[in-house]
Design an enzyme around this catalytic site. Structure first.
Site, PDB file in Angstrom:
ATOM      1  N   ASP A  12       8.941  19.420   8.786  1.00 55.68           N
ATOM      2  CA  ASP A  12       8.521  19.730  10.153  1.00 55.68           C
ATOM      3  C   ASP A  12       8.333  18.436  10.957  1.00 55.68           C
ATOM      4  O   ASP A  12       8.464  17.326  10.400  1.00 55.68           O
ATOM      5  CB  ASP A  12       7.216  20.545  10.069  1.00 55.68           C
ATOM      6  N   ASP A  38       9.109  28.898  17.404  1.00 60.87           N
ATOM      7  CA  ASP A  38       8.676  29.659  16.217  1.00 60.87           C
ATOM      8  C   ASP A  38       8.825  31.148  16.502  1.00 60.87           C
ATOM      9  O   ASP A  38       8.443  31.617  17.578  1.00 60.87           O
ATOM     10  CB  ASP A  38       7.191  29.414  15.940  1.00 60.87           C
ATOM     11  N   SER A  42      13.324  19.977  11.309  1.00 62.00           N
ATOM     12  CA  SER A  42      12.860  20.533  12.590  1.00 62.00           C
ATOM     13  C   SER A  42      13.152  19.565  13.727  1.00 62.00           C
ATOM     14  O   SER A  42      12.670  19.746  14.855  1.00 62.00           O
ATOM     15  CB  SER A  42      11.366  20.845  12.519  1.00 62.00           C
ATOM     16  N   ASP A  55       5.398  27.306   2.737  1.00 58.26           N
ATOM     17  CA  ASP A  55       5.297  26.584   4.016  1.00 58.26           C
ATOM     18  C   ASP A  55       3.991  25.781   4.029  1.00 58.26           C
ATOM     19  O   ASP A  55       3.439  25.441   2.968  1.00 58.26           O
ATOM     20  CB  ASP A  55       5.415  27.597   5.169  1.00 58.26           C
ATOM     21  N   ASP A  56       3.490  25.495   5.202  1.00 54.21           N
ATOM     22  CA  ASP A  56       2.317  24.633   5.386  1.00 54.21           C
ATOM     23  C   ASP A  56       1.110  25.180   4.604  1.00 54.21           C
ATOM     24  O   ASP A  56       1.084  26.346   4.213  1.00 54.21           O
ATOM     25  CB  ASP A  56       1.993  24.581   6.879  1.00 54.21           C
TER      26      ASP A  56
HETATM   27  C1  GLA Z   1       5.470  24.785  12.862  1.00 51.59           C
HETATM   28  C2  GLA Z   1       6.775  25.372  12.333  1.00 51.59           C
HETATM   29  C3  GLA Z   1       6.504  26.701  11.664  1.00 51.59           C
HETATM   30  C4  GLA Z   1       5.519  26.502  10.530  1.00 51.59           C
HETATM   31  C5  GLA Z   1       4.241  25.860  11.054  1.00 51.59           C
HETATM   32  C6  GLA Z   1       3.306  25.451   9.921  1.00 51.59           C
HETATM   33  O1  GLA Z   1       4.930  25.555  13.890  1.00 51.59           O
HETATM   34  O2  GLA Z   1       7.706  25.520  13.374  1.00 51.59           O
HETATM   35  O3  GLA Z   1       7.716  27.269  11.176  1.00 51.59           O
HETATM   36  O4  GLA Z   1       6.116  25.704   9.537  1.00 51.59           O
HETATM   37  O5  GLA Z   1       4.522  24.681  11.809  1.00 51.59           O
HETATM   38  O6  GLA Z   1       2.144  24.829  10.370  1.00 51.59           O
END
Ligand code: GLA
Length: 426
Positions: free
Chosen positions: A165, A226, A197, A87-88
């Site tokens: 995202d 989230d 997203s 992820d991020d």
């Molecule tokens: C958003 C997404 C999460 C995650 C964060 C990462 O909040 O909804 O699932 O990917 O960003 O910064």
């Protein structure tokens, strides 16, 4: 040319144009005919980038390699959990001098292509996160203005799954921006599962997402908040999906899935009952089953829930129907059901409240939507125990523990052979 040759030529050109149109205008990657299963960093490992203080849990190639090995050794890959997704917080704060995305080279010293090759060598698939806007939610470079070049970069890294995202962007642009990235991904010629997203931000802004367009462009999409590591969070998401099921379920099916977010089972927040509840409801909703847990320290009971074959088979049923909340009973007990291939049905009854004592439920099969004249065989789902033969006019009685536990069961046409095989093995 003779007129017959003109006709043939016309057909050839039309077929070519149709296939070209399809190539650039619809997500035709043939992927995710069943809900994706995998593992993602975010819920458990968030954006920890300080590897000096947190050497074992910071977002790094070391973490991904370790968890990838455990996905295989722990039997998760064999059960279907095949994607490992960063992820991020994997990126460098700036692009390269050539304008390309690059990872933080202290935490990913071997580079993303080497990491992807390693993941593939274990038999897993490799996923990565980016953001449609100027920056990711955590402030790293986004893809806006770089769609084609970034799609090419992902393809060159042999990325199998992209979570895109929507932070730091104008959500009104999503209806054109997400399809533009779909086109850029299609143009690479590499099949990359596309997780959007797009509607999540629009739902929060009280816009009505165009789910038909979203299902046309994306393999899966986050719809709502989230998830956090608590029953409150899990239950609020279950409620949101139940309340909005009429809008969401028509767009759900093979190749295109609503996504209520990760499984948080195995972390700090859920009891065993609540963990069974999340697994059962995510299976009933045919939701993506994306773990986010430290596989080095997961408890045996949590692992057993995540690897439950019957629940996974319900989730992965080829019909791909999104289960629905069909009844609300006393004590806020709710019953969900999911039609399965070959006229079989799975049910989950959830007792969400902390009333302290188990609740006894009695439901007529006809109230569950079971109406055939012939008997049904009923089985408990987690252990596969045979519960008996029931006629649609019979009542089925069961007990559910409080505080977010479930009773998960399954109905199929009664067969004489059921007398002899008393365990359900889907
Ligand atoms: C958003 C997404 C999460 C995650 C964060 C990462 O909040 O909804 O699932 O990917 O960003 O910064």
């Amino acid at each position: 040319m003779k007129w017959t040759e003109y006709v043939v030529e016309y057909f050839i050109i039309s077929i070519y144009l149709c296939s070209y149109y399809k190539q650039v205008n619809s997500l035709d990657n043939g992927l995710l005919r069943q809900p994706p299963m995998g593992w993602l960093t975010w819920q458990r490992f968030r954006c920890v980038t300080d590897c000096d203080t947190y050497p074992d849990t910071c977002i790094s190639e070391k973490l991904i390699r370790t968890q990838a090995q455990l996905l295989v050794q722990g039997g998760y890959l064999a059960a279907g959990y095949e994607y490992i997704i960063i992820d991020d917080c994997w990126l460098n704060m700036t692009r390269s001098v050539d304008g390309l995305l690059q990872p933080d080279n202290k935490r990913f010293p071997s580079g993303i292509r080497a990491l992807s090759d390693y993941v593939h060598s274990l038999g897993l698939k490799f996923g990565i996160y980016e953001d449609y806007g100027t920056e990711t939610c955590a402030g790293y470079p986004g893809i806006l203005g770089h769609l084609s070049v970034d799609a090419e970069t992902f393809a060159s890294w042999k990325v199998d799954y992209l979570k895109l995202d929507g932070c730091n962007a104008d959500i009104k642009d999503f209806d054109t921006g997400y399809p533009a990235m779909e086109d850029a991904l299609n143009a690479t010629g590499v099949p990359i599962a596309y997780s959007c997203s797009w509607p999540a931000y629009q739902e929060f802004d009280k816009m009505k997402p165009n789910y038909s367009a979203i299902a046309h462009s994306c393999n899966l999409w986050r719809n709502w908040a989230d998830i956090d590591d608590s029953w409150e969070s899990v239950y609020s998401i279950i409620q949101w999906f139940g309340d909005n099921q009429d809008r969401l379920s028509p767009f759900h099916g093979p190749g295109h899935w609503n996504d209520p977010d990760m499984l948080v089972i195995g972390n700090y927040g859920l009891s065993p009952g609540q963990s069974r509840a999340q697994m059962a409801l995510w299976s009933i909703m045919a939701a993506p089953l994306i773990l986010s847990v430290d596989l080095r320290t997961i408890n045996d009971w949590a692992r057993d829930i995540l690897l439950n074959k019957n629940l996974i088979a319900i989730n992965q049923d080829p019909l791909g129907a999104m289960g629905r909340r069909i009844l609300k009973l006393d004590g806020n007990v709710e019953v969900w059901s999911k039609p399965l291939q070959d006229d079989r049905t799975a049910f989950v009854a959830l007792f969400p409240q902390p009333y302290g004592t188990p609740i006894r439920i009695s439901i007529k099969l006809s109230d569950l939507g079971l109406g055939r004249y012939q008997d049904y065989d009923l089985f408990e789902l987690f252990h596969g125990d045979f519960l008996g033969k029931y006629h649609y006019t019979d009542a089925y009685n069961f007990t559910i523990n409080p505080s977010g536990d479930v009773h998960a069961f399954y109905a199929e046409s009664a067969e004489p052979k059921t007398k002899f095989h008393k365990k359900l093995r889907l």
